[in-house]
Scaffold this motif. Structure first.
Motif, PDB file in Angstrom:
ATOM      1  N   GLY A   1       0.801  -1.118   0.205  1.00 46.73           N
ATOM      2  CA  GLY A   1       0.073  -0.025  -0.019  1.00 46.73           C
ATOM      3  C   GLY A   1       0.756   1.314  -0.040  1.00 46.73           C
ATOM      4  O   GLY A   1       2.159   1.189  -0.219  1.00 46.73           O
ATOM      5  N   THR A   2       0.251   2.193   0.336  1.00 46.01           N
ATOM      6  CA  THR A   2       0.872   3.329   0.418  1.00 46.01           C
ATOM      7  C   THR A   2       1.097   3.981   1.867  1.00 46.01           C
ATOM      8  O   THR A   2       0.199   3.767   2.543  1.00 46.01           O
ATOM      9  CB  THR A   2       0.039   4.604  -0.479  1.00 46.01           C
ATOM     10  OG1 THR A   2      -1.225   4.790   0.003  1.00 46.01           O
ATOM     11  CG2 THR A   2       0.042   4.298  -1.776  1.00 46.01           C
ATOM     12  N   ALA A   3       2.031   4.589   1.888  1.00 42.39           N
ATOM     13  CA  ALA A   3       2.238   5.146   3.414  1.00 42.39           C
ATOM     14  C   ALA A   3       1.345   6.349   3.765  1.00 42.39           C
ATOM     15  O   ALA A   3       0.932   7.136   2.898  1.00 42.39           O
ATOM     16  CB  ALA A   3       3.781   5.905   3.608  1.00 42.39           C
ATOM     17  N   GLY A   4       0.946   6.197   5.242  1.00 39.34           N
ATOM     18  CA  GLY A   4      -0.151   7.144   5.704  1.00 39.34           C
ATOM     19  C   GLY A   4       0.655   8.532   6.218  1.00 39.34           C
ATOM     20  O   GLY A   4       0.080   8.847   7.484  1.00 39.34           O
ATOM     21  N   GLY A   5       1.577   9.008   5.725  1.00 34.01           N
ATOM     22  CA  GLY A   5       2.235  10.215   6.058  1.00 34.01           C
ATOM     23  C   GLY A   5       3.645   9.856   6.369  1.00 34.01           C
ATOM     24  O   GLY A   5       4.207   8.858   6.287  1.00 34.01           O
ATOM     25  N   THR A   6       4.604  10.846   7.076  1.00 35.01           N
ATOM     26  CA  THR A   6       5.917  10.540   7.300  1.00 35.01           C
ATOM     27  C   THR A   6       6.221  10.952   8.771  1.00 35.01           C
ATOM     28  O   THR A   6       5.602  12.054   9.430  1.00 35.01           O
ATOM     29  CB  THR A   6       6.796  11.400   6.236  1.00 35.01           C
ATOM     30  OG1 THR A   6       6.625  11.002   5.002  1.00 35.01           O
ATOM     31  CG2 THR A   6       8.236  11.193   6.865  1.00 35.01           C
TER      32      THR A   6
ATOM     33  N   VAL B   1       2.503   1.309  13.755  1.00 34.40           N
ATOM     34  CA  VAL B   1       0.977   0.919  13.793  1.00 34.40           C
ATOM     35  C   VAL B   1       0.294   1.648  12.737  1.00 34.40           C
ATOM     36  O   VAL B   1      -0.723   1.118  12.297  1.00 34.40           O
ATOM     37  CB  VAL B   1       0.641   1.331  15.420  1.00 34.40           C
ATOM     38  CG1 VAL B   1      -0.884   1.356  15.442  1.00 34.40           C
ATOM     39  CG2 VAL B   1       1.147   0.683  16.329  1.00 34.40           C
ATOM     40  N   GLU B   2       0.482   2.802  12.414  1.00 37.08           N
ATOM     41  CA  GLU B   2      -0.177   3.706  11.409  1.00 37.08           C
ATOM     42  C   GLU B   2       0.188   3.591  10.018  1.00 37.08           C
ATOM     43  O   GLU B   2      -0.157   4.207   9.034  1.00 37.08           O
ATOM     44  CB  GLU B   2      -0.413   5.033  11.897  1.00 37.08           C
ATOM     45  CG  GLU B   2      -1.109   5.379  13.274  1.00 37.08           C
ATOM     46  CD  GLU B   2      -1.105   6.740  13.332  1.00 37.08           C
ATOM     47  OE1 GLU B   2      -0.646   7.764  12.652  1.00 37.08           O
ATOM     48  OE2 GLU B   2      -1.475   7.204  14.630  1.00 37.08           O
ATOM     49  N   GLY B   3       1.253   2.676   9.812  1.00 35.95           N
ATOM     50  CA  GLY B   3       1.981   2.432   8.419  1.00 35.95           C
ATOM     51  C   GLY B   3       2.475   3.628   7.804  1.00 35.95           C
ATOM     52  O   GLY B   3       2.228   3.834   6.690  1.00 35.95           O
TER      53      GLY B   3
END
Length: 139
Positions: free
Chosen positions: A24-29, A80-82
């Motif tokens: 998937g895609t990262a949920g932020g940095t 936890v939040e990817g």
């Protein structure tokens, strides 16, 4: 007026500076400072106590505890939040003996605390840190 931050001594810059989810895609940095990375390396990987870590980094144990708690919180957010984890910035000085650093026993073998006499271990009063200060870590 806020007290200026004391440079934290690190043995070497991280080889890999970015990590992220494979699916998937990262949920932020989440941006982790280099000295936060160093506390994780010393305490979790090498098994140093907070006191030993403080001696090696040239700061008080209470400062190590604060930096370590912040680093663990950032790791947890990334896992936890990817989110993507990026290691950059901070207030640090690089030990010139880093290539031959014995790791856990660096402070005991003379490099920590500026006892070895090398110019990079203990920054001179008023010396600038090698790292760039970065305040906006959680994006």
């Amino acid at each position: 007026m806020a007290r200026p931050k004391k440079c934290r001594r690190i043995c070497a810059l991280p080889v890999h500076r970015a990590f992220g989810p494979l699916e998937g895609t990262a949920g932020g940095t989440v941006e982790m400072a280099v000295e936060e990375y160093e506390t994780i390396r010393l305490i979790d990987l090498l098994g140093c106590t907070q006191e030993e870590c403080g001696a090696q980094m040239g700061v008080a144990r209470s400062t190590v505890q604060q930096v370590y708690d912040t680093a663990r919180r950032k790791l947890a957010l990334a896992l936890v939040e990817g989110r993507r984890l990026a290691i950059a910035g901070g207030d640090y000085t690089l030990c010139p003996q880093g290539e031959v650093c014995p790791g856990r026993d660096c402070a005991r073998r003379g490099c920590g605390g500026g006892r070895c006499g090398c110019s990079g271990c203990a920054p001179a009063e008023g010396a600038k840190c090698a790292g760039q200060s970065s305040q906006n870590f959680l994006k």
